[in-house]
Design a protein around this motif. Sequence first.
Motif, PDB file in Angstrom:
ATOM      1  N   ALA A 149      -8.971  13.312 -15.585  1.00  0.00           N
ATOM      2  CA  ALA A 149      -8.819  14.116 -14.374  1.00  0.00           C
ATOM      3  C   ALA A 149      -8.607  13.225 -13.153  1.00  0.00           C
ATOM      4  N   ARG A 150      -7.858  13.743 -12.202  1.00  0.00           N
ATOM      5  CA  ARG A 150      -7.476  12.969 -11.027  1.00  0.00           C
ATOM      6  C   ARG A 150      -8.684  12.504 -10.223  1.00  0.00           C
ATOM      7  N   ASN A 151      -9.706  13.357 -10.078  1.00  0.00           N
ATOM      8  CA  ASN A 151     -10.864  12.956  -9.277  1.00  0.00           C
ATOM      9  C   ASN A 151     -11.653  11.840  -9.963  1.00  0.00           C
ATOM     10  N   ILE A 152     -11.616  11.788 -11.287  1.00  0.00           N
ATOM     11  CA  ILE A 152     -12.281  10.688 -12.004  1.00  0.00           C
ATOM     12  C   ILE A 152     -11.452   9.418 -11.860  1.00  0.00           C
ATOM     13  N   TRP A 153     -10.151   9.534 -12.023  1.00  0.00           N
ATOM     14  CA  TRP A 153      -9.259   8.376 -11.935  1.00  0.00           C
ATOM     15  C   TRP A 153      -9.285   7.743 -10.545  1.00  0.00           C
ATOM     16  N   LEU A 154      -9.349   8.557  -9.508  1.00  0.00           N
ATOM     17  CA  LEU A 154      -9.283   8.038  -8.144  1.00  0.00           C
ATOM     18  C   LEU A 154     -10.667   7.838  -7.523  1.00  0.00           C
ATOM     19  N   ALA A 155     -11.707   7.814  -8.354  1.00  0.00           N
ATOM     20  CA  ALA A 155     -13.051   7.509  -7.838  1.00  0.00           C
ATOM     21  C   ALA A 155     -13.056   6.115  -7.223  1.00  0.00           C
ATOM     22  N   GLU A 156     -13.683   5.976  -6.053  1.00  0.00           N
ATOM     23  CA  GLU A 156     -13.556   4.747  -5.285  1.00  0.00           C
ATOM     24  C   GLU A 156     -14.482   3.637  -5.753  1.00  0.00           C
ATOM     25  N   SER A 157     -15.493   3.945  -6.543  1.00  0.00           N
ATOM     26  CA  SER A 157     -16.476   2.942  -6.944  1.00  0.00           C
ATOM     27  C   SER A 157     -17.059   3.324  -8.295  1.00  0.00           C
ATOM     28  N   PRO A 158     -17.770   2.389  -8.943  1.00  0.00           N
ATOM     29  CA  PRO A 158     -18.410   2.720 -10.225  1.00  0.00           C
ATOM     30  C   PRO A 158     -19.375   3.899 -10.115  1.00  0.00           C
ATOM     31  N   SER A 159     -20.134   3.956  -9.030  1.00  0.00           N
ATOM     32  CA  SER A 159     -21.112   5.038  -8.896  1.00  0.00           C
ATOM     33  C   SER A 159     -20.423   6.395  -8.720  1.00  0.00           C
ATOM     34  N   SER A 160     -19.346   6.437  -7.918  1.00  0.00           N
ATOM     35  CA  SER A 160     -18.628   7.703  -7.746  1.00  0.00           C
ATOM     36  C   SER A 160     -17.892   8.081  -9.030  1.00  0.00           C
ATOM     37  N   LYS A 219       0.829  -1.210   0.000  1.00  0.00           N
ATOM     38  CA  LYS A 219       0.000   0.000   0.000  1.00  0.00           C
ATOM     39  C   LYS A 219       0.857   1.251   0.000  1.00  0.00           C
ATOM     40  N   ASN A 220       2.007   1.180   0.666  1.00  0.00           N
ATOM     41  CA  ASN A 220       2.908   2.323   0.629  1.00  0.00           C
ATOM     42  C   ASN A 220       3.467   2.511  -0.773  1.00  0.00           C
ATOM     43  N   GLY A 221       3.757   1.411  -1.462  1.00  0.00           N
ATOM     44  CA  GLY A 221       4.252   1.490  -2.836  1.00  0.00           C
ATOM     45  C   GLY A 221       3.233   2.104  -3.771  1.00  0.00           C
ATOM     46  N   ILE A 222       1.962   1.730  -3.629  1.00  0.00           N
ATOM     47  CA  ILE A 222       0.898   2.300  -4.458  1.00  0.00           C
ATOM     48  C   ILE A 222       0.722   3.780  -4.130  1.00  0.00           C
ATOM     49  N   ALA A 223       0.721   4.107  -2.844  1.00  0.00           N
ATOM     50  CA  ALA A 223       0.479   5.488  -2.421  1.00  0.00           C
ATOM     51  C   ALA A 223       1.568   6.427  -2.920  1.00  0.00           C
ATOM     52  N   LYS A 224       2.821   5.985  -2.925  1.00  0.00           N
ATOM     53  CA  LYS A 224       3.900   6.863  -3.383  1.00  0.00           C
ATOM     54  C   LYS A 224       3.793   7.129  -4.883  1.00  0.00           C
ATOM     55  N   LYS A 225       3.256   6.166  -5.637  1.00  0.00           N
ATOM     56  CA  LYS A 225       3.015   6.416  -7.062  1.00  0.00           C
ATOM     57  C   LYS A 225       1.949   7.494  -7.233  1.00  0.00           C
ATOM     58  N   ILE A 226       0.947   7.469  -6.380  1.00  0.00           N
ATOM     59  CA  ILE A 226      -0.159   8.419  -6.498  1.00  0.00           C
ATOM     60  C   ILE A 226       0.304   9.836  -6.170  1.00  0.00           C
ATOM     61  N   GLU A 227       1.358   9.972  -5.367  1.00  0.00           N
ATOM     62  CA  GLU A 227       1.876  11.300  -5.036  1.00  0.00           C
ATOM     63  C   GLU A 227       2.393  12.026  -6.269  1.00  0.00           C
ATOM     64  N   THR A 228       2.847  11.277  -7.267  1.00  0.00           N
ATOM     65  CA  THR A 228       3.446  11.902  -8.450  1.00  0.00           C
ATOM     66  C   THR A 228       2.448  11.928  -9.599  1.00  0.00           C
ATOM     67  N   ASP A 229       2.424  10.878 -10.426  1.00  0.00           N
ATOM     68  CA  ASP A 229       1.495  10.903 -11.558  1.00  0.00           C
ATOM     69  C   ASP A 229       0.420   9.825 -11.483  1.00  0.00           C
ATOM     70  N   ALA A 230       0.324   9.107 -10.390  1.00  0.00           N
ATOM     71  CA  ALA A 230      -0.806   8.209 -10.117  1.00  0.00           C
ATOM     72  C   ALA A 230      -1.116   7.276 -11.283  1.00  0.00           C
ATOM     73  N   TRP A 231      -0.177   6.405 -11.612  1.00  0.00           N
ATOM     74  CA  TRP A 231      -0.426   5.490 -12.738  1.00  0.00           C
ATOM     75  C   TRP A 231      -0.773   4.063 -12.291  1.00  0.00           C
ATOM     76  N   ILE A 232      -0.850   3.827 -11.007  1.00  0.00           N
ATOM     77  CA  ILE A 232      -1.361   2.558 -10.473  1.00  0.00           C
ATOM     78  C   ILE A 232      -2.713   2.839  -9.821  1.00  0.00           C
ATOM     79  N   HIS A 233      -3.763   2.158 -10.290  1.00  0.00           N
ATOM     80  CA  HIS A 233      -5.105   2.438  -9.764  1.00  0.00           C
ATOM     81  C   HIS A 233      -5.297   1.730  -8.420  1.00  0.00           C
ATOM     82  N   PRO A 234      -5.613   2.474  -7.353  1.00  0.00           N
ATOM     83  CA  PRO A 234      -5.680   1.860  -6.024  1.00  0.00           C
ATOM     84  C   PRO A 234      -6.980   1.122  -5.730  1.00  0.00           C
TER      85      PRO A 234
END
Length: 677
Positions: free
Chosen positions: A344-355, A161-176
């Motif tokens: 957009a970042r908010n679309i990419w990091l949406a937590e569920s299909p509905s969001s 989870k730390n590895g995924i989170a550090k990717k998100i700090e920069t260009d967020a190319w791993i979907h969490p």
Amino acid sequence: MAPEFDLTQSLPSVQVPYDLLDFMNQSDYLIENVDILDFDLGLDNPPLFDTSDPRDVADPNAGETQESSNSRFEIFKRTPWFWNPSSNQSTFSEHVQMPLDENGVNVASSPHWPYSIELCIQDKLDQEARDRIFQLVTRTVGTKVSIPSFPSAHFLDILVKNGIAKKIETDAWIHPHTFCASKTRTELLIALVAAGCVCFGIMSVGKTGGMLQEITRVALNNLAESDNSVLRDLQYLQAYMIWLDVGIFCGYKRKMEIAESDLQPLCTALRKAGAFNVSFYTRITPNANDSDAVLEQKWREWVKQESYKRLVYHLFQHDIFVTFAMSRNPITSYSELSVPLPAARNIWLAESPSSWRAAHLATLRGPGPIHNSLKALLTKPDRISLLSGDADQTLSLSIFVAGIAALVWDHRKQVSITEDGTGEDDPKTHLWIQSRRQDLYQMLQNAQAINPSLPAVQALFVEFLMMNLHVSLEDVQRFAGKFGEDEAQRSHVSLERWSKQRQARTAIWHAGQTLRAARNVPPYQLRGFDSIATYYATLTIWTYGVLHCNSRKRQSLLSDTTATIAPDDDAFDNGGCSSMQMLDHPPPEIHLDGPSSQDTIAFVAYNRGRAVLRLLDHPLDPVGKSNDILDLRQVMAVGIQALEGNYPDSDKVEDLPPLILSLRKLMQDLGSLPSQL
């Protein structure tokens, strides 16, 4: 008049650095019976230079002879730029054992845990996934590495989870939020564990990440040999990209060279799959009346497609960073990337299909599908301010700057050919070069204006590119000794001419701004190309200072006794004013690492003022002490402080990452050179 620059005569006591990679450790040897997850560098192959603090050692100039200086310089001339393989080095030869057990690690002491208060990764790595990781590790290392213990699923979950989170700090190319350990390739899990180790902020855990990176590399190669279909598998490609990210700036020459050379297969795989072309992608949008099943399917298909986009652009940026760091041509081309820009970042990091649907429907978009891409932006740069509402504005700007960086690289190569040939005497060629430089400079300034509050890492890269437009880093490195004594003397001729031009003042201004941006990078994030860019910026200012020290020395020797009234009176100090004018009106201090002002503009345009850098008394010091850039030791001290300041909890020098430690040592030795060469 022949230039007075003879390294064998002028540098009697300090080895001139032959190249940046010579200050990297050959390998990260691990010694037996070490503490759990607390690996130290072995002493079988000691580094070429002592890594102790210069304040703790005697003056290096004392007691040295010309003969010993020449002898050491000859050693440097024989030192290769690249890693020099030896017969006793092979995969895992550096690693005696791997006792991975979390009992020796205080997780709470990590500055990156909890990894983020804004990110919640629901999935949890279970015992079955932990067993798969362990089995792949043991199968990969065979009998070459002893594994007396292995971390629990809980601790591996923290690292992933730390590895995924550090990717998100920069260009967020791993979907969490679609991550599922039970459905993730084991190779990708190990790669994420390695990334989590490296970014954990605890040096002992970071060294373990380097070992796991090696395991990931070998495991991926074995997998591709046994099953070629994985070359079109997204998770395989993501794991490959992660180990390249970990390896390329790890600070160890062997790993860095392998990571540099192994970028080509990933580029080839993505190119052959068609992922560089717009035809590979379709526009997927949710509808308000989609059923839950349809919406779920759309979301997962969209995430997969978006992951390819982000991987391709991350690869391109990685390639550009390595290009400037290692002075080699890029493998990818901006002209082939018609890939639509990431969402957009908010679309990419949406937590569920509905969001995800809600974020999509709330976004303002044009009437038709807009497929802006890097190729389209470089064709018409004005498009960067007219992006579709569903594009990631910050990431798109970062991609655009990387594209400009590729153009800057091309321009510098064209300039080098022109300077080496007869084009310098051709007015048309000279005018074209100036015009092209100004166009690229204006593109970078426009990129800054679009988002004045750029993240510090991106701001640092923009300033570095502006600096690079006005100075040849190849000449600067040659001047520092990269290609030996003869080449250093040749570069002195061109750089001395450069140092008297507006180009030089523009270059050192942006070098100072690069250092300023480096100070603003969030803690523990200055660990990749940005750290090398900080070194290059410091080296550029140092070179400028050396050249003006030499000029001052020659003027002092040629001047008559009346010139002693104002010994510092030269074109650098007062912009051509007379000594009496200088005494009546002392030149203003021009803080190269401070904000722009009328004084800084006058310095760049008319050479008015005295260039200085700030050396902070402590990390929170907003002012610091002004140091003239002719004080070469202090110039390097400022660069070192910018790197060290990004690691506030590192009580000892040895706690710094290997790359930072190597750069620190390199700048120390340069700063120890005489102020007049």
